[in-house]
Design a protein around this motif. Sequence first.
Motif, PDB file in Angstrom:
ATOM      1  N   LYS B  22       0.825  -1.205   0.000  1.00 49.24           N
ATOM      2  CA  LYS B  22       0.000   0.000   0.000  1.00 49.24           C
ATOM      3  C   LYS B  22       0.862   1.258   0.000  1.00 49.24           C
ATOM      4  O   LYS B  22       0.622   2.208  -0.759  1.00 49.24           O
ATOM      5  N   ASN B  23       1.867   1.274   0.850  1.00 46.96           N
ATOM      6  CA  ASN B  23       2.718   2.468   0.924  1.00 46.96           C
ATOM      7  C   ASN B  23       3.442   2.707  -0.394  1.00 46.96           C
ATOM      8  O   ASN B  23       3.533   3.842  -0.868  1.00 46.96           O
ATOM      9  N   LEU B  24       3.969   1.626  -0.983  1.00 51.08           N
ATOM     10  CA  LEU B  24       4.700   1.786  -2.247  1.00 51.08           C
ATOM     11  C   LEU B  24       3.775   2.268  -3.358  1.00 51.08           C
ATOM     12  O   LEU B  24       4.201   3.007  -4.253  1.00 51.08           O
ATOM     13  N   SER B  25       2.507   1.865  -3.295  1.00 52.63           N
ATOM     14  CA  SER B  25       1.593   2.235  -4.379  1.00 52.63           C
ATOM     15  C   SER B  25       1.007   3.627  -4.197  1.00 52.63           C
ATOM     16  O   SER B  25       0.392   4.158  -5.110  1.00 52.63           O
ATOM     17  N   THR B  26       1.184   4.232  -3.055  1.00 57.13           N
ATOM     18  CA  THR B  26       0.576   5.549  -2.823  1.00 57.13           C
ATOM     19  C   THR B  26       1.588   6.587  -2.364  1.00 57.13           C
ATOM     20  O   THR B  26       1.926   7.512  -3.084  1.00 57.13           O
ATOM     21  N   CYS B  27       2.111   6.391  -1.167  1.00 50.98           N
ATOM     22  CA  CYS B  27       2.818   7.496  -0.514  1.00 50.98           C
ATOM     23  C   CYS B  27       4.311   7.557  -0.786  1.00 50.98           C
ATOM     24  O   CYS B  27       4.959   8.537  -0.383  1.00 50.98           O
ATOM     25  N   VAL B  28       4.908   6.538  -1.354  1.00 49.04           N
ATOM     26  CA  VAL B  28       6.354   6.578  -1.533  1.00 49.04           C
ATOM     27  C   VAL B  28       6.687   7.042  -2.949  1.00 49.04           C
ATOM     28  O   VAL B  28       6.454   6.323  -3.926  1.00 49.04           O
ATOM     29  N   ALA B  29       7.228   8.252  -3.044  1.00 50.50           N
ATOM     30  CA  ALA B  29       7.579   8.799  -4.354  1.00 50.50           C
ATOM     31  C   ALA B  29       8.783   8.060  -4.920  1.00 50.50           C
ATOM     32  O   ALA B  29       9.655   7.616  -4.190  1.00 50.50           O
ATOM     33  N   GLY B  30       8.814   7.898  -6.234  1.00 44.90           N
ATOM     34  CA  GLY B  30      10.007   7.341  -6.878  1.00 44.90           C
ATOM     35  C   GLY B  30      10.038   5.836  -6.963  1.00 44.90           C
ATOM     36  O   GLY B  30      11.012   5.261  -7.448  1.00 44.90           O
ATOM     37  N   ALA B  31       9.009   5.171  -6.495  1.00 44.23           N
ATOM     38  CA  ALA B  31       8.973   3.709  -6.579  1.00 44.23           C
ATOM     39  C   ALA B  31       7.618   3.252  -7.095  1.00 44.23           C
ATOM     40  O   ALA B  31       6.603   3.896  -6.838  1.00 44.23           O
ATOM     41  N   THR B  32       7.610   2.157  -7.803  1.00 44.51           N
ATOM     42  CA  THR B  32       6.359   1.591  -8.303  1.00 44.51           C
ATOM     43  C   THR B  32       6.372   0.089  -8.071  1.00 44.51           C
ATOM     44  O   THR B  32       7.289  -0.601  -8.544  1.00 44.51           O
ATOM     45  N   PRO B  33       5.400  -0.420  -7.348  1.00 48.89           N
ATOM     46  CA  PRO B  33       5.341  -1.872  -7.176  1.00 48.89           C
ATOM     47  C   PRO B  33       4.822  -2.513  -8.461  1.00 48.89           C
ATOM     48  O   PRO B  33       3.757  -2.132  -8.953  1.00 48.89           O
ATOM     49  N   ARG B  34       5.589  -3.460  -8.987  1.00 49.67           N
ATOM     50  CA  ARG B  34       5.227  -4.080 -10.287  1.00 49.67           C
ATOM     51  C   ARG B  34       4.710  -5.495 -10.119  1.00 49.67           C
ATOM     52  O   ARG B  34       3.923  -5.969 -10.937  1.00 49.67           O
ATOM     53  N   MET B  35       5.199  -6.207  -9.132  1.00 50.91           N
ATOM     54  CA  MET B  35       4.778  -7.600  -8.939  1.00 50.91           C
ATOM     55  C   MET B  35       4.664  -7.870  -7.443  1.00 50.91           C
ATOM     56  O   MET B  35       5.390  -7.291  -6.649  1.00 50.91           O
ATOM     57  N   ILE B  36       3.771  -8.821  -7.125  1.00 50.63           N
ATOM     58  CA  ILE B  36       3.710  -9.305  -5.755  1.00 50.63           C
ATOM     59  C   ILE B  36       3.577 -10.821  -5.799  1.00 50.63           C
ATOM     60  O   ILE B  36       2.791 -11.362  -6.582  1.00 50.63           O
ATOM     61  N   ALA B  37       4.398 -11.501  -4.976  1.00 48.72           N
ATOM     62  CA  ALA B  37       4.430 -12.965  -4.992  1.00 48.72           C
ATOM     63  C   ALA B  37       4.025 -13.520  -3.640  1.00 48.72           C
ATOM     64  O   ALA B  37       4.456 -13.022  -2.606  1.00 48.72           O
ATOM     65  N   ASP B  38       3.194 -14.548  -3.681  1.00 51.06           N
ATOM     66  CA  ASP B  38       2.866 -15.271  -2.454  1.00 51.06           C
ATOM     67  C   ASP B  38       2.397 -16.670  -2.842  1.00 51.06           C
ATOM     68  O   ASP B  38       1.627 -16.816  -3.800  1.00 51.06           O
ATOM     69  N   PRO B  39       2.852 -17.677  -2.095  1.00 54.50           N
ATOM     70  CA  PRO B  39       2.393 -19.052  -2.395  1.00 54.50           C
ATOM     71  C   PRO B  39       0.858 -19.109  -2.365  1.00 54.50           C
ATOM     72  O   PRO B  39       0.251 -19.882  -3.105  1.00 54.50           O
ATOM     73  N   ASP B  40       0.256 -18.298  -1.513  1.00 51.14           N
ATOM     74  CA  ASP B  40      -1.204 -18.156  -1.492  1.00 51.14           C
ATOM     75  C   ASP B  40      -1.566 -17.131  -2.570  1.00 51.14           C
ATOM     76  O   ASP B  40      -1.604 -15.925  -2.320  1.00 51.14           O
ATOM     77  N   LEU B  41      -1.817 -17.646  -3.782  1.00 52.02           N
ATOM     78  CA  LEU B  41      -1.969 -16.746  -4.930  1.00 52.02           C
ATOM     79  C   LEU B  41      -3.169 -15.811  -4.765  1.00 52.02           C
ATOM     80  O   LEU B  41      -3.135 -14.665  -5.195  1.00 52.02           O
ATOM     81  N   ASP B  42      -4.210 -16.310  -4.112  1.00 48.00           N
ATOM     82  CA  ASP B  42      -5.381 -15.446  -3.888  1.00 48.00           C
ATOM     83  C   ASP B  42      -5.017 -14.216  -3.058  1.00 48.00           C
ATOM     84  O   ASP B  42      -5.465 -13.103  -3.337  1.00 48.00           O
ATOM     85  N   ALA B  43      -4.209 -14.460  -2.047  1.00 43.38           N
ATOM     86  CA  ALA B  43      -3.774 -13.333  -1.200  1.00 43.38           C
ATOM     87  C   ALA B  43      -2.989 -12.332  -2.045  1.00 43.38           C
ATOM     88  O   ALA B  43      -3.194 -11.113  -1.955  1.00 43.38           O
ATOM     89  N   ALA B  44      -2.075 -12.846  -2.863  1.00 45.99           N
ATOM     90  CA  ALA B  44      -1.275 -11.963  -3.719  1.00 45.99           C
ATOM     91  C   ALA B  44      -2.181 -11.168  -4.644  1.00 45.99           C
ATOM     92  O   ALA B  44      -1.999  -9.970  -4.845  1.00 45.99           O
ATOM     93  N   ARG B  45      -3.174 -11.843  -5.208  1.00 43.13           N
ATOM     94  CA  ARG B  45      -4.083 -11.157  -6.143  1.00 43.13           C
ATOM     95  C   ARG B  45      -4.909 -10.077  -5.448  1.00 43.13           C
ATOM     96  O   ARG B  45      -5.158  -9.011  -6.004  1.00 43.13           O
ATOM     97  N   GLU B  46      -5.317 -10.389  -4.254  1.00 48.31           N
ATOM     98  CA  GLU B  46      -6.134  -9.420  -3.525  1.00 48.31           C
ATOM     99  C   GLU B  46      -5.342  -8.137  -3.248  1.00 48.31           C
ATOM    100  O   GLU B  46      -5.817  -7.013  -3.462  1.00 48.31           O
TER     101      GLU B  46
END
Lengths: 343, 343, 343, 343
Positions: B22-46
């Motif tokens: 959440k922080n990387l996608s909103t409040c942190v300037a200069g960074a962009t989250p591109r991928m998120i990985a979790d063995p629990d794929l539903d959690a990652a997707r959410e």
Amino acid sequence: MEIASLNVGIIGAGRIGRVHAKNLSTCVAGATPRMIADPDLDAAREVAAACRIPEAIADYHELLASREIAAVVICSPTDTHTTIIIEAASAGKHIFCEKPIDHTLAGTDRALEAVARAGVKLQVGFNRRFDANAVRVRQAVENGEIGAPHLLHIISRDPYPPPIAYIKASGGLFADMTIHDFDMARFLIRSEVEEVYVAAGVLVDPAIGQAGDLDTAVIVLRFANGTIGTIDNSRRAVYGYDQRLEVFGSKGAIRTENNHPNAAVISERACIRRDLPHHFFMDRYAESFVAEMAAFVRAVESDAPTPVTGYDARRAMAMALAARRSHDERRAVSLSEISGERA
Amino acid sequence: MEIASLNVGIIGAGRIGRVHAKNLSTCVAGATPRMIADPDLDAAREVAAACRIPEAIADYHELLASREIAAVVICSPTDTHTTIIIEAASAGKHIFCEKPIDHTLAGTDRALEAVARAGVKLQVGFNRRFDANAVRVRQAVENGEIGAPHLLHIISRDPYPPPIAYIKASGGLFADMTIHDFDMARFLIRSEVEEVYVAAGVLVDPAIGQAGDLDTAVIVLRFANGTIGTIDNSRRAVYGYDQRLEVFGSKGAIRTENNHPNAAVISERACIRRDLPHHFFMDRYAESFVAEMAAFVRAVESDAPTPVTGYDARRAMAMALAARRSHDERRAVSLSEISGERA
Amino acid sequence: MEIASLNVGIIGAGRIGRVHAKNLSTCVAGATPRMIADPDLDAAREVAAACRIPEAIADYHELLASREIAAVVICSPTDTHTTIIIEAASAGKHIFCEKPIDHTLAGTDRALEAVARAGVKLQVGFNRRFDANAVRVRQAVENGEIGAPHLLHIISRDPYPPPIAYIKASGGLFADMTIHDFDMARFLIRSEVEEVYVAAGVLVDPAIGQAGDLDTAVIVLRFANGTIGTIDNSRRAVYGYDQRLEVFGSKGAIRTENNHPNAAVISERACIRRDLPHHFFMDRYAESFVAEMAAFVRAVESDAPTPVTGYDARRAMAMALAARRSHDERRAVSLSEISGERA
Amino acid sequence: MEIASLNVGIIGAGRIGRVHAKNLSTCVAGATPRMIADPDLDAAREVAAACRIPEAIADYHELLASREIAAVVICSPTDTHTTIIIEAASAGKHIFCEKPIDHTLAGTDRALEAVARAGVKLQVGFNRRFDANAVRVRQAVENGEIGAPHLLHIISRDPYPPPIAYIKASGGLFADMTIHDFDMARFLIRSEVEEVYVAAGVLVDPAIGQAGDLDTAVIVLRFANGTIGTIDNSRRAVYGYDQRLEVFGSKGAIRTENNHPNAAVISERACIRRDLPHHFFMDRYAESFVAEMAAFVRAVESDAPTPVTGYDARRAMAMALAARRSHDERRAVSLSEISGERA
């Protein structure tokens, strides 16, 4: 019919002797100071004049011999306490004695035995037990407001160190200064301390170290009921006397802030500020000195137990001795190790 | 010309992973989250959906293999940290890793060596260093406002214990909870801890003791510069998260109070009261999570050292190991005793 | 040579008479209470016994006739003040009189003229001027700590209303209660009030309104030096006596909080709380009663002006009269409108 | 299925426009800023770049004409608000408008009529209603924690005055600065103000007086429910932004302190101090700007009433006009006197 007032003799006209003389002559109902003794007769006379005490003498034995005197308040140097207690007990006087009774447990025990034999009352000058903040914390523990106590913190810092000469004679940081905190710890937690660990050093003034003493210490206490406590001592807090308490328990926590001469807060260009807290014990604990003396007078009047006993003094001294040993041997020390002591 | 944004991959979509996402996608300037990985794929997707992260995957290796990703944020379970750090370093990614790196010093060292070999940046998630209160205390020590530090107190109490299952896997109180305070102690005093003494017990919940852990502790720290410190830990403060700091020095003292959701005080028939402080770390330290990530992004962008290094993580873990040994052996433990450690 | 003590006669053995009797007999150096007079002779005797005052009488004229008595402390009902002041002045006694002197300016003037003719000293019982908080605020204004004053706020709320019978005889909210705040306003700002505006009502108890009085008020003050002030009065603050001050100026602001019996803060499951402040003026202003009497004794001893003069009493009463007129006529009222008053 | 985001156009790229642009682009869920308009096209472009807003334009009519835009946020100068509101309403856009809508009640009424005719939503930027402290006070009044309100105090002081040019165009102290406090008073007490009395002056800077304005004021409010309130305004508090609230009622009182960037207290040789509070509204009310925008988006999304209506804006402006008249005519002014206003 008039209510009889307790006739009191004061032994010692130094700093604390003056405090008790003044309080007995003004604010403590039911007691009248009749004599004050000090080898420095001029000092005794000066206090007598200021406090309207009829008689000033040099030799306290005269006071002990007076049939008029029912109780004595011992404010002489620590190394005279045991002797005077024994003499006063023999003379059938009730006794209020400044802390500590004696720098040794053996000496303390001789004093306590004399008191027990004579059947007189003895109260020790742990005045902080009568401070409104301490009373409130104790009350919170006692009435279960914070549940079972788990953690205790006592912060106790003086505004400046005593003279080196005093330090050499004082018995050291633990016996002279921490002893109040040892007693406070027992008073607040209502359980005995079983083990002491000390981390201490000389950070304020090397001269204190050269005199064989310490000026900065953290003492960890383990109580029989499982509570873990710390005491934080420094001989010099530049902002004045720092006296705070905190007890954390299963249902909450209580902590006290310092007392200030006024409650004013100033907002200005640089900061938000308030004046320093009370500078030292004479101001900070003024009311507790009155209250402890009133409690002593009440205990004598009503033939009730005194609220701070010789055992309390003995126990606090044992903790001071354990603390010093912990520092010297760099390990936790059980109170049961201290000679004659059952933890 | 446009400033390039740092493309970040997040590993782990649990509680702390969501915070960083959440922080990387909103409040942190200069960074962009591109991928998120979790063995629990539903959690990652959410999390991806909530934070507008383009790609959610199950296997983090895919993320490490992506040429688009320049930095990873490791929020997976502790026992995977060392492996992932080594893999990420080999893949040339800059690394932000949650604390601790590893429950052993040997594992920690392997991770640090891989990072050093690869020449990538590593920052460890001691977020409290970025808290406004901690920063202000550090600043007071650094700029001499309080003179030379003599005494340190850290109070750090959780509102409630984690589940027993978590406790069993966590490495215990010292490695899981106190580790933040160990790092804070070093951060504030700017000197290394040389000796640790622990007085601890099970006062909150016997089940914690049955799981082999402790729930209440006082830790005494002796620093190379002579400062003496204490940490006060409890797994359960019924009034909420209790996070306070105090440093006392030769010229004064600084201490911080808890942060509250509002500054309202209510006076009523029974008492003067205010609402509880922030309930737990998510609220209390929300801003520090943003600030640590911003600092990481800046360090990568400007090729500067990260503000919380692998050495910091190693040192805090060594203190945790020393603390456990002190408890087990009931004595003060020197950091130099801990395997491979030079105090 | 012994320093002569000021022999004092007390007129009135009610609540405030007892306070002054006790203070004079214990804490005030340089004065000795010799007689106490009250039409209720039993009350006079009781106070005399408690405070070791040698003589208790019913008729204060006897006291005024005594050559032994050098000063009188007038604690009788307000409607007797002017008469007793005139008689005491004629008898050459120095006078301490409780506030207000008289509910009319004409009566006040007669008293002041008698005092001026006789050349005796008169001090009025605005004890709050001697409170540590008020002193500190005044000092901040006086020494320029906050620059030129712009805004003043006085909050002054009683814990509960007096009996309706008292209210009917008291002269009303402004003359009885606000009068302390009127004096405080002048004391703090060191400039005269030129205009008064009142917004007031009956919000606490309709019976107070039926008695022709008010129980809740905001009074706006305009001072000659441009400062604008407010006074906030309520006859009932359920949490106890609420006494706060704030002065805002060109260089900063100073404000005071309530005084509390202890400085303990309790953290528990529901809230962070502390005990109520001092409950009413007897506790809250105990020290100021001692200080005002000591100041009176010093003024007499050293033949210096008293710190609270008859003019102060007259001015505060004029403000009370203006406040009532403002309320009745729903408009701002200039002090110059009040009969005989030059603003 | 994806949740549709509210497409927003921002009109005005000045100070407050930037705040809303940044919040909409990061922290406000459910909304996306699509266009920003400002006659100063460079300013619009700069904000667009910083906040990733796709389109920057000079003429807001283009924005109103866009079918993509569902809601507008009006941050242009006050004298354009009414015109833009009328145009936006005609275009069927939902409207968020900075306060005040118009310096006249007639203008305000024209805007409100246009909104009513078009059936669009209108929210006014009284952001302080969303501040945690204000919310907590309102809640205490609403849920009866303090009983029936009797007295209200709002302290609202700026750290420094705006430029004289701004003051001349601003509509004056009451319309520009106090208007927030007028709205806060109504928000907290939940009753209408019926009468206003002002005591004000020029104490901060004579240039403000020469511009026809005031810089220091006390405003007394009488509410329909009997509550009496005061507002304390100064254009310059040297210690920073001073924003405090107090409501006193039949069952207790609630008051708020200032918010500080950190909770550290420093004890040193001279005093006990803390850093200044947040310096001005951008820091102090940062969270409330986010919250008000989130509330607007939710109101539009769920077709619910906005939490700050056009009526609220009209009422606050009527109070400002009454305040100025009270100052000019030196008397209490009923709201019913203000043209077209029913109290």
